[in-house]
Design an enzyme around this catalytic site. Sequence first.
Site, PDB file in Angstrom:
ATOM      1  N   GLY A  60       0.923  -1.029  -0.197  1.00 20.59           N
ATOM      2  CA  GLY A  60      -0.060   0.108  -0.007  1.00 20.59           C
ATOM      3  C   GLY A  60       1.243   1.619   0.023  1.00 20.59           C
ATOM      4  O   GLY A  60       0.605   1.992  -0.365  1.00 20.59           O
ATOM      5  N   ASN A  72      -8.358   3.359   8.270  1.00 23.52           N
ATOM      6  CA  ASN A  72      -7.255   2.486   9.035  1.00 23.52           C
ATOM      7  C   ASN A  72      -7.522   2.793  10.175  1.00 23.52           C
ATOM      8  O   ASN A  72      -8.261   1.497  10.887  1.00 23.52           O
ATOM      9  CB  ASN A  72      -6.264   1.959   8.070  1.00 23.52           C
ATOM     10  CG  ASN A  72      -5.407   3.854   8.463  1.00 23.52           C
ATOM     11  OD1 ASN A  72      -6.343   4.647   7.713  1.00 23.52           O
ATOM     12  ND2 ASN A  72      -4.447   3.362   9.391  1.00 23.52           N
ATOM     13  N   GLN A 118      -7.664  -0.499   3.165  1.00 22.38           N
ATOM     14  CA  GLN A 118      -9.331  -1.190   4.075  1.00 22.38           C
ATOM     15  C   GLN A 118     -10.306  -1.408   3.121  1.00 22.38           C
ATOM     16  O   GLN A 118     -10.927  -2.200   4.203  1.00 22.38           O
ATOM     17  CB  GLN A 118      -9.317  -0.112   4.689  1.00 22.38           C
ATOM     18  CG  GLN A 118      -7.867   0.920   6.003  1.00 22.38           C
ATOM     19  CD  GLN A 118      -6.776  -0.971   6.839  1.00 22.38           C
ATOM     20  OE1 GLN A 118      -8.279  -1.365   6.787  1.00 22.38           O
ATOM     21  NE2 GLN A 118      -5.764  -0.970   7.643  1.00 22.38           N
ATOM     22  N   CYS A 127       1.247   7.296  22.836  1.00 28.71           N
ATOM     23  CA  CYS A 127       2.625   6.115  23.767  1.00 28.71           C
ATOM     24  C   CYS A 127       2.392   5.368  22.612  1.00 28.71           C
ATOM     25  O   CYS A 127       3.886   4.626  23.013  1.00 28.71           O
ATOM     26  CB  CYS A 127       2.203   5.982  24.782  1.00 28.71           C
ATOM     27  SG  CYS A 127       1.519   7.678  25.427  1.00 28.71           S
TER      28      CYS A 127
END
Lengths: 125, 385
Positions: free
Chosen positions: B71, B151, B179, B324
């Site tokens: 992709g 996505n 997707q 994170c």
Amino acid sequence: MYSDKVMDHFTNPRNVGEIPDADGVGEVGNARCGDIMKMWIKVENNVITDIKFKTFGCGAAIATSSMITELAIGKTVEEAEQITNQQVADALEGLPPLKMHCSNLAAEALGAAIADYRKKTATTA
Amino acid sequence: MKRIYMDHAATTPVRPEVLEAMLPYFSSEFGNPSSVYSWGRAARKALDSARDQVAALLGASAGEIIFTSGGSEGANLAIKGVAWADQNRGKHIITSAIEHHAVLDTVLWLEKQGFEVTILPVDEYGLVSPAQVEQALRPDTILVSIMHANNEVGTIQPISEIGAIVRKHGAKFHTDAVQTAGVLDLNVDALNVDLLSISAHKFYGPKGVGALYVRKGVRLNPLIHGGGQEKRRRAGTENVAGIVGLAKAFALAQSERAEENARLTKLRDRLIDGLSRIPHTRINGHLEQRLPNNVNVCFEFIEGESMLLNLDLRGIAASSGSACTSGSLDPSHVLLAMGLPHEIAHGSLRLTLGRENTEEDVDFVLQELPGIVERLRAMSPLYKG
Ligand SMILES: Cc1ncc(COP(=O)(O)O)c(C=O)c1O
Ligand code: FES
């Protein structure tokens, strides 16, 4: 990605909570990621006798908060102030490089709680 | 411990039928498709037949298909290829704020090279407005790139409508269908697209192989120069086994999609319904125009990575738009573009269902999550109970 020690402190964090009649309270935010940590300390004869934290943050942030409470308890205010984020990371058997900034949060929160304690004692003294 | 994989938007396992179809091309039929002898001819035959199959599934012709490494390459080739080929016609490119980084970063790189870029906002559900596309189009617009479905939050864009508008203005239109391949109808004429990229590892094919549809007549500069493969638009000896796997996986997915979508939609809605019962929870994305396998929620007052670690300890694999968990430290650009505040975007959880998931898996997640959320909230300074 995290050491066993980090996972241990993450899954069983020590000293989570608040101290209603704390002698010092510090809250800091991590400018880099937006995470937040709050720390409460109880001081008797210049020694940290109790310490509690609350953290909104990643696994490393939770583990470092937990670890720094263990390192700080029983120390004098001056000793506790000297704890560096590197010491916290070392005590946790290391942090991934990308997560080193998380350990700053713990040292800063403790520093802020101590600063608050000093301010309070200075005004009451 | 039972392990439950609910991160199918990240990648999927290769189906046994697909692996089986691929295997001969690693060993007995290892030839180079460009060679004239029998080994080469066998590889060429496999390549041609895969190309025919993929073209047919897209309602295209074989000459319009370029095989890529996935992709990211598809998006890079489509966007840079058209930008470089058409730059004498204009230098304006339009895209949306919620594209995958393969598109967004490519467009922003071109901006540094002197192209002009418009990044369209989305509404709170993550939808791009066709009217805004129309307003953004200029006489010097050469390319518009809008993803088919997102996505992270699964929102499906009105691609056909946007495509008709773009065509009217004479610009080229690319859609990142990574997707939606194997999930939605990808007829390129119905979608009104000039370029469309897909990636095999999202539909139970192998990693590192994809396809880019390029409508006949659309000029494209290559990214990779060298041999004459893929009509000189992508040099390099073809990944024959991978391409065979892509075609097989794509064909299987398209033939089963009606039934599988219905099954996944039921599981998805069961999951959404159960998670909605947790207090201070929001469902992200559009509730109807949504991929059948996507669940994306924000649990307020907690952070995503700590949630993922807790889920992993219980054998559940999921993902988060939390800062994170990515390298960037910024929470999901998609959730921020949809208007979510920073600290709430931090607590997002994405569960994407797939072929192996069952109702028991969904119920297990629904049994484990409330406790995790409660425990993390109890240690959050933002949560006041
Ligand atoms: C929407 C979207 N576009 C592009 C990509 C990149 O695809 P690949 O991993 O095959 O390079 C992905 C997957 O990571 C994706 O979800
Ligand atoms: S990423 Fe924010 S504290 Fe670790």
